[in-house]
Enzyme design. Structure first.
Site, mmCIF file in Angstrom:
data_model
loop_
_atom_site.group_PDB
_atom_site.id
_atom_site.type_symbol
_atom_site.label_atom_id
_atom_site.label_comp_id
_atom_site.label_asym_id
_atom_site.label_seq_id
_atom_site.Cartn_x
_atom_site.Cartn_y
_atom_site.Cartn_z
ATOM 1 C CB CYS A 177 48.113 56.391 68.368
ATOM 2 S SG CYS A 177 48.135 56.019 66.607
ATOM 3 C CB THR A 178 52.340 59.242 68.453
ATOM 4 O OG1 THR A 178 52.288 58.942 69.842
ATOM 5 C CG2 THR A 178 53.346 60.358 68.203
#
Length: 330
Positions: A177-178
């Site tokens: 994810c980010t």
């Protein structure tokens, strides 16, 4: 040289008295002129903020002095302009919302993989690579051969797992994810569902882009970020995307040439989804934004009334000063 430091941070930790942290944390941020949003919950802290280097250093030092928030996970990037308008500290049930009771990354979580080891892992043909982010984030960039669950919110991820992943069939699952926080919960969830070999990218995409050279990178495209930069490139600099102020979707320069694009009102992603009432509201908001710009004032969405009130108070102060001067002359 970019002089605004953007700091994405989080930590899963038991904070039974998290409510009491809100006011002193907010006060510290306001005094240091730090903008952005931090979330506090019983399970920890999460958010992205921005300010000067000295201000961010002071914030990290302040957090490090709070019981349980020592050695917080954070990533820094830089921008030429302040990417946030407001300073907020919010109290939440979860610092990243999955909506599943009992998922605790402090008890069970996947295996962390360093950015420099990530390429080897995801190049393994036995590994299923899943992007845990939302569809609009995936559309502008992801890792080579990653699966897009096509979710609109993180709340939909458990259902995706239920419908598409099987611990008996998918022996090795890697997720990213980010910044890493969503993977803390997604890997914890998979472990709870019986998946044995579950991996996630330590520090998330942002840490990977920071540490892995572009010529060696398996990342394709740009990385969506939740601030006014919209997306960053492999050098962690502002990317080529803008954002529709109506639906918040990232948009390209080509999409801005579409008849469906009206600044602040609609874009090709939302033109058929917004109601007439919403359209009227967006038109009025854009009018207020342009009005504020013409007066060199900062318009911050629904806070337009605060701008008007500040202008009224300024005029009133000038009127009183003028009255006092006239009185003194008499």
């Amino acid at each position: 040289m970019s002089n605004v430091v953007v700091c994405a941070l989080y930590k899963f930790v038991s904070l039974p008295h998290f409510e009491s942290l809100r006011e002193p944390l907010l006060s510290m941020m306001e005094q240091a002129d730090i903008k952005g949003t931090l979330l506090l919950a019983n399970e920890g802290i999460n958010g992205t903020v921005a300010g000067s280097q000295a201000a961010i250093d002071a914030l990290l030092a302040w957090l490090n002095n709070q019981n349980g928030l020592e050695n917080i996970v954070y990533k820094l990037s830089f921008d030429d302009e302040m990417p946030f308008y407001r300073t907020k500290v919010k109290l939440k049930k979860e610092i990243v919302t999955m909506g599943v009771e009992g998922i605790d990354p402090l008890k069970v979580v996947g295996t962390y993989v360093k950015p420099q080891d990530w390429n080897a892992l995801i190049s393994d043909p036995e590994v299923i690579l899943v992007d845990t982010r939302n569809d609009y984030e995936v559309q502008i960039g992801t890792f080579k051969n990653a699966i897009n669950p096509v979710t609109e919110t993180f709340r939909e991820f458990p259902e995706y797992v239920k419908q598409n992943l099987d611990p008996a069939k998918h022996k090795k699952v890697a997720m990213f994810c980010t910044g890493g926080i969503r993977c803390e919960k997604s890997t914890a969830y998979l472990k709870e569902q019986g998946f044995e070999e579950v991996y996630h990218l330590e520090g998330g995409i942002l840490k990977y882009l920071e540490e892995v050279k572009q010529e060696e990178s398996l990342w394709e495209g740009e990385c969506f970020v939740f601030d006014n930069r919209v997306a960053v490139d492999h050098d962690l600099k502002k990317g080529q995307y803008d954002q529709c102020n109506a639906c918040r979707m990232p948009i390209t320069e080509a999409e801005k040439l579409s008849p469906a694009y009206v600044q602040g009102v609609s874009c090709p992603h939302c033109i058929d989804k917004i109601s007439d009432e919403q359209r009227k509201r967006f038109v009025e908001r854009e009018r207020q934004v342009n009005l504020a710009k013409s007066r060199n004032e900062a318009h911050i969405g629904s806070d337009v009334n605060q701008v008007i009130e500040a202008r009224r108070q300024k005029k009133e102060a000038l009127r009183q000063q003028s009255a006092e001067k006239n009185k003194a002359k008499q």
